[in-house]
Design an enzyme around this catalytic site. Sequence first.
Site, mmCIF file in Angstrom:
data_model
loop_
_atom_site.group_PDB
_atom_site.id
_atom_site.type_symbol
_atom_site.label_atom_id
_atom_site.label_comp_id
_atom_site.label_asym_id
_atom_site.label_seq_id
_atom_site.Cartn_x
_atom_site.Cartn_y
_atom_site.Cartn_z
ATOM 1 N N LYS A 20 0.857 -1.183 0.000
ATOM 2 C CA LYS A 20 0.000 0.000 0.000
ATOM 3 C C LYS A 20 0.887 1.224 0.000
ATOM 4 C CE LYS A 20 -3.964 2.113 0.454
ATOM 5 N NZ LYS A 20 -3.713 2.746 -0.855
ATOM 6 N N LYS A 38 5.505 3.358 8.346
ATOM 7 C CA LYS A 38 4.343 4.238 8.525
ATOM 8 C C LYS A 38 3.067 3.401 8.590
ATOM 9 C CE LYS A 38 4.235 7.537 5.627
ATOM 10 N NZ LYS A 38 4.049 8.603 4.629
ATOM 11 N N LYS A 98 5.235 1.760 -3.185
ATOM 12 C CA LYS A 98 5.170 3.125 -3.737
ATOM 13 C C LYS A 98 5.369 3.024 -5.237
ATOM 14 C CE LYS A 98 4.664 7.422 -2.486
ATOM 15 N NZ LYS A 98 3.851 8.003 -1.401
ATOM 16 N N ASP A 100 -0.329 10.875 -4.533
ATOM 17 C CA ASP A 100 0.816 11.521 -3.871
ATOM 18 C C ASP A 100 1.040 12.803 -4.669
ATOM 19 O OD1 ASP A 100 3.092 10.953 -1.776
ATOM 20 O OD2 ASP A 100 4.170 11.680 -3.518
ATOM 21 N N THR A 142 -4.465 13.491 5.486
ATOM 22 C CA THR A 142 -3.036 13.611 5.821
ATOM 23 C C THR A 142 -2.772 14.910 6.582
ATOM 24 O OG1 THR A 142 -2.534 12.370 3.825
ATOM 25 C CG2 THR A 142 -0.697 13.497 4.891
ATOM 26 N N SER A 147 -6.960 5.721 3.861
ATOM 27 C CA SER A 147 -6.970 4.860 2.664
ATOM 28 C C SER A 147 -7.296 3.422 3.053
ATOM 29 C CB SER A 147 -5.603 4.881 1.969
ATOM 30 O OG SER A 147 -5.538 5.930 1.044
#
Length: 448
Positions: free
Chosen positions: A88, A112, A124, A164, A207, A375
């Site tokens: 993820k 994280k 990522k 992102d 975020t 998410s």
Amino acid sequence: MSISQAIEKIEARYAHQPEFIQAVKEVAITIQPLYDAHPEYSALKVFERLVEPDRVFGFRVNWEDDKGDVQVNRGWRVQFCNALGPYKGGLRFHPTVNQSVLKFLGFEQIFKNALTGLPIGGGKGGSDFDPKGKTDSEIRRFCYAFMRELHHYVSKDMDVPAGDIGVGGREVSYMFAMYKNLTRESTGVITGKGVGFGGSLMRTEATGYGAVYFLENMLLAQNDTLKGKKVLISGAGNVSLHAAEKVNALGGMAITVSDSQGTLYDEKGLNQEKIDWLKKQKQQNKPLADYVDVHGGEWLAKQKPWQFKADIAIPCATQNEVNEADAKLFVENGVKYVVEGANMPLTAEAIDHIRLHRVHYAPGKAANAGGVAVSALEMSQNSVRQYQTFEQVDERLKGIMKDIHDSAANASEQYGQTDNGYVDYMAGANMVGFKRVADALVAFGILN
Ligand code: NDP
């Protein structure tokens, strides 16, 4: 093999990937006490395993611009570690994207995601595609072309990307449409979707809001509050503007935002009306500098926001945007708290400097985990095909940020890193995140 020997190996093998090495070292220098307490980690070479991604996919993305010319970009997906759940992590579209940047982001993402306490692994991806100056139809064609390649490597229980830098709701919608078109499946394969077709309420805000919730917990630990505090914020994107919004809502005063062109300073503070104006301006790709004509304040072309006196700084733009000289400005200007909204916005030297001066410091992997946490809530809502209300998600987010804060603070205390009330959140967060993943790897033996 010790952690330091593993680092030497990584430095030799990936000398051409400085951001990745920086991120690995940042974890390595803080987890030794945990490693010493768990000999099974070195016996099973857990650290060495975790610094190598499970796999990295690279692919070419061909697309046509508005003139009908063929353009060629590179795309990647880094599947770093799925010990705790499906890979993820977001997709970044920016000309600076390369394997080093994506590996640093993917590596950070493992810990994280572990810190959220939710069952998600780390990954990522992205492309060196530059969305700036592109028309909507060019963005659409690029997103379709990107997902035409990426869909081979992702699925709802295996690898779930999100947004992102350069990838927001519009881009996610285009990519989701192509995934559905190719697979005929309507699943939660990507998060950050529109609320009308599977997205979670509050994902957009999560975020920035989450970073400020984390900050509130840090302040509380020092018997302090946000009321009346001046806050420097960098960036003028998703994370930045939502952080500013929550600072304002909780009684603080955001006095700067910035972008790649410069910094906007408003000593009267960014209230909701001004933040709404900024959101609209950025959505339309118009200059931040126009703010001065409408609301006053000052525009500082090509400058960063760290030169002003303030109590708190929340860097929300990009990696290594705060160097040692900027960190010195924090200390000189009375900044007492630094909370990373962006991923790795402080260089190693900047972190050393503020920690030396006992500036309370929240690393990104803890402070900006609210986005990926929501998410993960979107993934679970998709699985049961039900929505939660804004208030329900907000409550979960607050609870998750408090848990991350408390578990990092407790680990700092437990491993002797808290010094006279100064909590080492960096060490605490790294140890909590690392331990959760390491324990899973130990349980799995040598697979994974
Ligand atoms: P956006 O694309 O929405 O905004 C990025 C902002 O940062 C823009 O204002 C951009 O300015 C500015 N910026 C980017 N690069 C630079 C640079 N080199 N110098 C100065 N300003 C720069 O991205 P997000 O807000 O989503 O992401 C910001 C950071 O937060 C990133 O580090 C990201 O990885 C991290 N993050 C994001 C999450 C999310 O949910 N979106 C989750 C967790 C972390 P300009 O428009 O001029 O390029």
